[in-house]
Structures are given as C-alpha cells and as structure tokens.
Motif scaffolding. Structure first.
Motif, PDB file in Angstrom:
ATOM      1  N   PRO A  37       0.826  -1.212   0.000  1.00  0.00           N
ATOM      2  CA  PRO A  37       0.000   0.000   0.000  1.00  0.00           C
ATOM      3  C   PRO A  37       0.855   1.255   0.000  1.00  0.00           C
ATOM      4  O   PRO A  37       1.976   1.253   0.508  1.00  0.00           O
ATOM      5  CB  PRO A  37      -0.790  -0.118   1.298  1.00  0.00           C
ATOM      6  N   GLY A  38       0.329   2.305  -0.586  1.00  0.00           N
ATOM      7  CA  GLY A  38       1.032   3.583  -0.552  1.00  0.00           C
ATOM      8  C   GLY A  38       1.096   4.112   0.869  1.00  0.00           C
ATOM      9  O   GLY A  38       0.147   3.979   1.631  1.00  0.00           O
ATOM     10  N   THR A  39       2.211   4.675   1.235  1.00  0.00           N
ATOM     11  CA  THR A  39       2.389   5.190   2.589  1.00  0.00           C
ATOM     12  C   THR A  39       3.021   6.566   2.496  1.00  0.00           C
ATOM     13  O   THR A  39       4.131   6.701   1.987  1.00  0.00           O
ATOM     14  CB  THR A  39       3.290   4.248   3.407  1.00  0.00           C
ATOM     15  N   SER A  40       2.288   7.570   2.985  1.00  0.00           N
ATOM     16  CA  SER A  40       2.783   8.941   2.866  1.00  0.00           C
ATOM     17  C   SER A  40       3.443   9.466   4.147  1.00  0.00           C
ATOM     18  O   SER A  40       4.114  10.483   4.105  1.00  0.00           O
ATOM     19  CB  SER A  40       1.651   9.881   2.448  1.00  0.00           C
ATOM     20  N   ASP A  41       3.234   8.789   5.252  1.00  0.00           N
ATOM     21  CA  ASP A  41       3.896   9.204   6.482  1.00  0.00           C
ATOM     22  C   ASP A  41       3.936   8.038   7.469  1.00  0.00           C
ATOM     23  O   ASP A  41       3.386   6.979   7.219  1.00  0.00           O
ATOM     24  CB  ASP A  41       3.243  10.447   7.105  1.00  0.00           C
ATOM     25  N   ILE A  42       4.593   8.245   8.584  1.00  0.00           N
ATOM     26  CA  ILE A  42       4.817   7.170   9.557  1.00  0.00           C
ATOM     27  C   ILE A  42       3.506   6.647  10.142  1.00  0.00           C
ATOM     28  O   ILE A  42       3.381   5.464  10.430  1.00  0.00           O
ATOM     29  CB  ILE A  42       5.808   7.617  10.668  1.00  0.00           C
ATOM     30  N   ARG A  43       2.503   7.508  10.297  1.00  0.00           N
ATOM     31  CA  ARG A  43       1.205   7.044  10.820  1.00  0.00           C
ATOM     32  C   ARG A  43       0.554   6.067   9.855  1.00  0.00           C
ATOM     33  O   ARG A  43      -0.030   5.066  10.273  1.00  0.00           O
ATOM     34  CB  ARG A  43       0.272   8.217  11.097  1.00  0.00           C
TER      35      ARG A  43
END
Length: 86
Positions: A37-43
């Motif tokens: 999955p795409g992940t844009s930040d640590i959360r």
C-alpha cells in the motif's frame, strides 16, 4: 473497494479504519499475499503494519467478497505482452 457503509460498519466493529478492512480482506484470501500500500507518512505505515493483527470473521469475508464482486464491472485479466516483446 472504496468506502461503503458495509465496510464502515465492519471497521467500526473492529475499531479499525475502512482502509485497514480492505487490506485485511485481501490478506484473508491468502496468507502469502504481499500487500504494497502507498504510505505517505509514519502514521500510515503504522496503520498498514497493524493490518497483520486484524482477523476478519468468515461472515465479514463473505460479505466483502460479495461487495467486491458487485462493484467489479469487468473481468480482471493479467496484462499481456505484445507478441513482438515475447
């Protein structure tokens, strides 16, 4: 799968996000599925990793399967290489 009231209800029952339900549904079909999955930040990364601990009950999987089938408009086929590339 998109946000849908069924997905939202399942997410609420499990205290997870609808996106996590979608990923858990994919994993429910095969434990050796590799999700990217795409992940844009640590959360987002943490939420994506937490999916490994979500277990959907068989009824939820069946319901989500039916929802997925109902929203698919065409059969999904693997891409084919042009003859000259083979």
């Amino acid at each position: 799968m998109g946000e849908n009231s069924v997905v939202i209800d399942i997410a609420r029952d499990l205290d997870v996000s609808p996106a996590q339900v979608g990923l858990a549904w994919l994993l429910a079909h095969s434990p050796n599925t590799l999700l990217i999955p795409g992940t844009s930040d640590i959360r987002h990364l943490d939420a994506n990793l937490a999916v490994r601990d979500i277990t959907l009950n068989p009824e939820s999987v069946t319901t989500l399967d039916a929802l997925g089938a109902a929203t698919t408009t065409a059969p999904i086929e693997a891409p084919r290489w042009p003859a000259e590339a083979r």
